[in-house]
Write an enzyme that holds these catalytic residues in place. Structure first.
Site, PDB file in Angstrom:
ATOM      1  N   HIS A   1      14.254  52.610 -16.196  1.00 48.05           N
ATOM      2  CA  HIS A   1      13.910  51.195 -16.118  1.00 48.05           C
ATOM      3  C   HIS A   1      13.564  50.540 -17.434  1.00 48.05           C
ATOM      4  CE1 HIS A   1      14.127  52.038 -11.902  1.00 48.05           C
ATOM      5  NE2 HIS A   1      14.173  50.732 -11.707  1.00 48.05           N
TER       6      HIS A   1
ATOM      7  N   ARG B   1      18.701  68.404 -25.101  1.00 43.65           N
ATOM      8  CA  ARG B   1      17.610  67.691 -24.423  1.00 43.65           C
ATOM      9  C   ARG B   1      18.175  66.520 -23.630  1.00 43.65           C
ATOM     10  NH1 ARG B   1      12.765  69.915 -26.893  1.00 43.65           N
ATOM     11  NH2 ARG B   1      13.715  71.845 -27.623  1.00 43.65           N
TER      12      ARG B   1
ATOM     13  N   ASN C   1      27.458  32.439 -39.889  1.00 40.08           N
ATOM     14  CA  ASN C   1      28.556  32.048 -38.992  1.00 40.08           C
ATOM     15  C   ASN C   1      29.220  30.757 -39.464  1.00 40.08           C
ATOM     16  OD1 ASN C   1      30.243  32.531 -36.834  1.00 40.08           O
ATOM     17  ND2 ASN C   1      29.042  31.305 -35.421  1.00 40.08           N
TER      18      ASN C   1
ATOM     19  N   GLY D   1      18.139  42.994  -8.136  1.00 39.96           N
ATOM     20  CA  GLY D   1      17.517  43.639  -9.300  1.00 39.96           C
ATOM     21  C   GLY D   1      17.188  42.608 -10.360  1.00 39.96           C
TER      22      GLY D   1
ATOM     23  N   ASP E   1      24.064  45.500 -15.533  1.00 37.16           N
ATOM     24  CA  ASP E   1      25.219  46.405 -15.631  1.00 37.16           C
ATOM     25  C   ASP E   1      26.500  45.766 -16.159  1.00 37.16           C
ATOM     26  OD1 ASP E   1      23.588  48.279 -14.547  1.00 37.16           O
ATOM     27  OD2 ASP E   1      24.447  48.239 -12.540  1.00 37.16           O
TER      28      ASP E   1
ATOM     29  N   GLU F   1      17.782  25.377 -43.438  1.00 38.42           N
ATOM     30  CA  GLU F   1      17.272  25.349 -44.823  1.00 38.42           C
ATOM     31  C   GLU F   1      17.809  24.197 -45.666  1.00 38.42           C
ATOM     32  OE1 GLU F   1      18.222  29.037 -46.784  1.00 38.42           O
ATOM     33  OE2 GLU F   1      20.313  28.993 -46.168  1.00 38.42           O
TER      34      GLU F   1
ATOM     35  N   GLN G   1      15.560  50.095 -19.573  1.00 36.61           N
ATOM     36  CA  GLN G   1      16.727  49.239 -19.822  1.00 36.61           C
ATOM     37  C   GLN G   1      16.584  47.859 -19.197  1.00 36.61           C
ATOM     38  OE1 GLN G   1      20.484  51.898 -19.226  1.00 36.61           O
ATOM     39  NE2 GLN G   1      18.743  52.980 -18.379  1.00 36.61           N
TER      40      GLN G   1
HETATM   41  P1  ADP Z   1      21.993  42.443  -5.976  1.00 36.09           P
HETATM   42  O1  ADP Z   1      21.968  40.968  -5.712  1.00 36.09           O
HETATM   43  O2  ADP Z   1      21.320  42.767  -7.276  1.00 36.09           O
HETATM   44  O3  ADP Z   1      23.357  43.021  -5.797  1.00 36.09           O
HETATM   45  P2  ADP Z   1      21.182  43.529  -3.386  1.00 36.09           P
HETATM   46  O4  ADP Z   1      22.539  43.995  -3.056  1.00 36.09           O
HETATM   47  O5  ADP Z   1      20.052  44.434  -3.097  1.00 36.09           O
HETATM   48  O6  ADP Z   1      21.012  43.137  -4.919  1.00 36.09           O
HETATM   49  O7  ADP Z   1      20.941  42.160  -2.633  1.00 36.09           O
HETATM   50  C1  ADP Z   1      19.715  41.455  -2.733  1.00 36.09           C
HETATM   51  C2  ADP Z   1      19.382  40.796  -1.423  1.00 36.09           C
HETATM   52  O8  ADP Z   1      20.439  39.915  -1.045  1.00 36.09           O
HETATM   53  C3  ADP Z   1      19.269  41.757  -0.254  1.00 36.09           C
HETATM   54  O9  ADP Z   1      18.001  42.359  -0.165  1.00 36.09           O
HETATM   55  C4  ADP Z   1      19.504  40.846   0.923  1.00 36.09           C
HETATM   56  O10 ADP Z   1      18.351  40.105   1.237  1.00 36.09           O
HETATM   57  C5  ADP Z   1      20.548  39.885   0.369  1.00 36.09           C
HETATM   58  N1  ADP Z   1      21.871  40.350   0.790  1.00 36.09           N
HETATM   59  C6  ADP Z   1      22.669  41.229   0.154  1.00 36.09           C
HETATM   60  N2  ADP Z   1      23.812  41.438   0.848  1.00 36.09           N
HETATM   61  C7  ADP Z   1      23.721  40.664   1.965  1.00 36.09           C
HETATM   62  C8  ADP Z   1      24.553  40.421   3.105  1.00 36.09           C
HETATM   63  N3  ADP Z   1      25.717  41.037   3.221  1.00 36.09           N
HETATM   64  N4  ADP Z   1      24.103  39.567   4.045  1.00 36.09           N
HETATM   65  C9  ADP Z   1      22.928  38.937   3.923  1.00 36.09           C
HETATM   66  N5  ADP Z   1      22.106  39.136   2.892  1.00 36.09           N
HETATM   67  C10 ADP Z   1      22.482  39.976   1.921  1.00 36.09           C
END
Ligand code: ADP
Length: 740
Positions: free
Chosen positions: A289, A283, A525, A16, A157, A622, A291
């Protein structure tokens, strides 16, 4: 220092996206280049690594220019299913070996870092296979027997163990608090309730800290699922808060929140509950997204820069056998920690939540998480606990001093409510020590501080008044008249010094023989005994946002901006905003400025513009030098820049002091004041008269005896003798001084 065979470093962002990833990439690329490495960006994470070719791109100093202020990641990120297979990783290894990369810096979440470690462990066998199948030569294989990796955590997160903050979390928190502040105003107008869903599938950090920072009524997080019957309790909280006069009810829900039976707590269910049981107009806002988007906060830019720099230093200096590390920030120090230990600890928190071991999950999140949860539960009440019969009520006075600092209101609110909850009387003083001289005191009740979380400036008013000998008498008579048992002083150095003077005049005025606690609040500070003061983070964000706009105003021309920032004699705002905006040069009083410095700088700027630079930024504190003013420096640069570049100056002024406090400032205001008021209550209840100033140093909240003040302060320049952040100049200089 560099291992002979280590010539090429790969950098990638994965999983992400998170705001601040660009600053980390920039820092890694530029530090790598400055250390003599070839640096390659791997486009779209493991996807690009598996595809190879032009997805692995050689980077130059300029290829990471102008990206720091952007959200997302300029080198792209992706999720790659192919990389999860050995086949995919074999292709990835071949593509890396083709450009001699056997060192990788990965910026991603726990998934990406786990994947990197699997790749590292498998590397020797992948190389063996590539040699055997003649995809690479034996020689090539021998040149790259191992893969070395270093990780940075990019995750909004803040869900990773081993680092206090992950890249992107501070910005996400800012998005949430901004949104909730806005919702609160419309909610109040219509007496509505808003249920706000925030990100955090397994981690309640964003939900909890934003709830605390915005004065929400309730929060649901994965680590602390509510007991059965929570619906009635929620209704009771909202209804009593309404009865007490709160018109804007806000409930924050982490997207991964569940009840004790493992059922998801969905926003629409909360809405149904509130509408059917309370008849509340409710509401839902799912922040989604938003965020993840937008410009990174100053902290995310600064932290990513520092971590990126250290990641490269680490990978260059790491010994042969060392296990892979993740570079984190713990207790305000860059700390390498075992990458897989951190990943495993992170997963163990998820396991605890799954298994119903909630207390353990909260413990594993760290001490400040539990503290935040406890403080939230007190602060969101509609009224203080009933007074214990027989317990003597103390009268505690609160004042704000020196310049206004965003977060002062949050600090005052925290002190008032926690003091009332402990059964004491809380008295506010108007306009700092001037209010004590003029007897402007008022008793505060629970609701009098409602809605103060988001307010900038100070409701109580502040004043730089440093009382003179003749003013001790009226102060003493005010304290006597109101029978004040303790003083809480939230503000800057003039407040500390005034408290010190009162303490030293106790032999003449009995009324001063009370405990006094100072809480650091100053945008500059420049206070002793604390790495951070309330307000400084907001000011840096104000500066960074202004500089983003200033830079945008000069798209087409060769222009140098000289920007003057506040700080009096303390260069903190200048250096931190310089790091967060990628300034070419920062002038500090602590370092001094010479004519030779300026001439060298002008020559460097000229060289830069002649080799393709379009824009440069110089930040000046300054009071950096009283002769070489902003005007002087701008004129000198303009004259000497001739036809190569022009100069514009900008004095940012009071916009630096204003605005809603940042979540970071709200958070430290809460933490410092919680400790301060507890300390003051403890002292008054035990008839003690100690005086001190509180601070956060190396991640710990500490109280320093007020007698230490003269020893710790540089009297002439009104700043601490020791300033931790000066060591960051070393990093700033790497980015300033490199010549391609
Ligand atoms: P994040 O790094 O944000 O936790 P993901 O868990 O989706 O996101 O992992 C991102 C990428 O890292 C995956 O799409 C994959 O290519 C690689 N990856 C994650 N876990 C593994 C794993 N156990 N073995 C190999 N590649 C991994």
């Amino acid at each position: 220092m560099i291992n002979k065979k280590f010539t090429s470093l790969g950098v990638m962002t994965s999983g992400g996206d998170a705001q601040g990833m660009n600053a980390a990439v920039r820092a890694i690329v530029r530090t790598g280049l400055a250390r003599g490495l070839d640096v390659y960006a791997i486009i779209q994470g493991y996807n690009g690594m598996v595809r190879g070719g032009d997805m692995i791109r050689k980077m130059s100093w300029d290829s990471v220019g102008g990206i720091m202020h952007k959200g997302g990641t300029e080198i792209g990120t992706a999720r790659s299913t192919e990389f999860r297979t050995r086949e995919g990783r074999l292709k990835a290894a071949k593509n890396l070996i083709d450009v001699d990369i056997d060192h990788l810096a990965i910026i991603g979440g726990d998934g990406s870092l786990t994947g990197a470690n699997i790749f590292r462990e498998e590397w020797p066998s992948l190389i063996e296979e590539l040699v055997k199948t003649k995809k690479i030569s034996k020689q090539k294989g021998e040149l790259h027997p191992k893969l070395k990796i270093v990780g940075l955590v990019g995750s909004i997160d803040n869900d990773m163990s081993g680092t206090d903050m992950t890249i992107g979390a501070d910005t996400a928190l800012k998005r949430i608090t901004d949104a909730v502040d806005m919702l609160a105003s419309t909610a109040a107008s219509h007496q509505r309730t808003f249920v706000v869903e925030v990100m955090g599938r397994n981690c309640g950090y964003l939900a909890l800290i934003s709830a605390l920072s915005t004065g929400a009524d309730s929060v649901f997080i994965p680590e602390s699922p509510p007991e059965e019957g929570w619906e009635d309790r929620l209704c009771k909280i909202i209804a009593t808060n309404r009865d007490a006069g709160k018109n804007d009810s806000v409930v924050i829900v982490a997207e991964g929140a569940k009840d004790r039976k493992g059922n998801h707590i969905q926003p629409h269910y909360i809405k149904e509950v509130l509408e059917s049981k309370l008849g509340q107009d409710t509401r839902i806002t799912i922040l989604g997204h938003v965020q993840r988007g937008g410009a990174p906060s100053a902290f995310d830019r600064y932290m990513s820069t520092v971590l990126g720099f250290h990641a490269v230093e680490h990978i260059i200096n790491a010994g042969e056998s060392e296990e892979p590390m993740m570079i984190g920030m713990r207790k305000n120090k860059v700390t390498p920690v075992s990458l897989m230990d951190s990943v495993n600890r992170t997963h163990s928190i998820y396991e605890c939540i799954k298994n119903g071991e909630y207390e353990k999950a909260i413990d594993l999140r760290g001490g400040s998480f539990r503290e935040a949860l406890a403080t939230f539960k007190t602060m969101r009440q509609a009224s203080p606990k009933p007074h214990e019969k027989g317990k003597k009520q103390k009268k505690l006075a609160i004042l704000n001093t020196s310049g206004p600092a965003p977060g002062m209101n949050m600090a005052t609110r925290t002190a008032v409510r926690l003091g009332l909850d402990a059964g004491h009387k809380m008295i506010s003083v108007k306009n700092g020590f001037q209010g004590l001289i003029e007897n402007e005191l008022e008793e505060m009740d629970w609701q009098s501080v409602e809605g103060w979380t988001s307010l900038g400036g100070t409701v109580l008013g502040t004043n730089r008044k440093h009382p003179t000998d003749r003013e001790y008498y009226p102060i003493a008579s005010t304290l006597d008249k109101h029978q004040i048992d303790g003083l809480l002083i939230i503000g800057g150095l003039s407040g500390y010094q005034a408290a010190y003077d009162l303490m030293n005049n106790r032999d003449k005025y009995m009324a001063f023989d009370i405990p006094m606690i100072c809480v650091p609040a100053s945008i500059n500070n420049n206070l002793p005994g604390s790495d951070f003061s309330i307000g400084a983070d907001t000011a840096i964000n104000n500066i960074v946002e202004a500089i983003d706009k200033i830079k945008e105003s000069a798209v087409a021309s060769n222009r140098t901006f000289v920007v003057e920032v506040m700080g009096r004699y303390c260069g903190y705002l200048a250096l931190m905003s310089g790091l967060a905006t990628g300034a070419e040069r920062v002038y500090l009083h602590e370092e001094g400025i010479t004519l030779k410095d300026m001439m060298d700088d002008v020559n460097e700027l000229k060289e830069g513009f002649l080799s393709g630079k379009h824009l440069a930024l110089v930040i000046r504190n300054e009071y950096a030098n009283h002769i070489y003013t902003t005007e002087f420096i701008s004129s000198l640069f303009e004259e000497d820049g001739g036809s190569i570049f022009d100069v514009r100056k900008s004095i940012l002024g009071h916009i630096q002091q204003g605005g809603n406090p940042s979540p970071y400032d709200r958070n430290i205001a809460t933490r410092l004041t919680t400790r301060a008021i507890n300390e003051l209550i403890h002292l008054t209840e035990n008839n003690k008269k100690d005086c001190g100033f509180l601070g956060m140093t190396s991640g710990q909240i500490k109280l320093t005896d007020l007698f230490e003040l003269p020893r710790m302060i540089d009297e002439k320049y009104q700043r601490p003798k020791e300033q931790w952040w000066l060591k960051l100049q070393e990093i700033a200089q790497v980015f300033e001084s490199y010549k391609p």
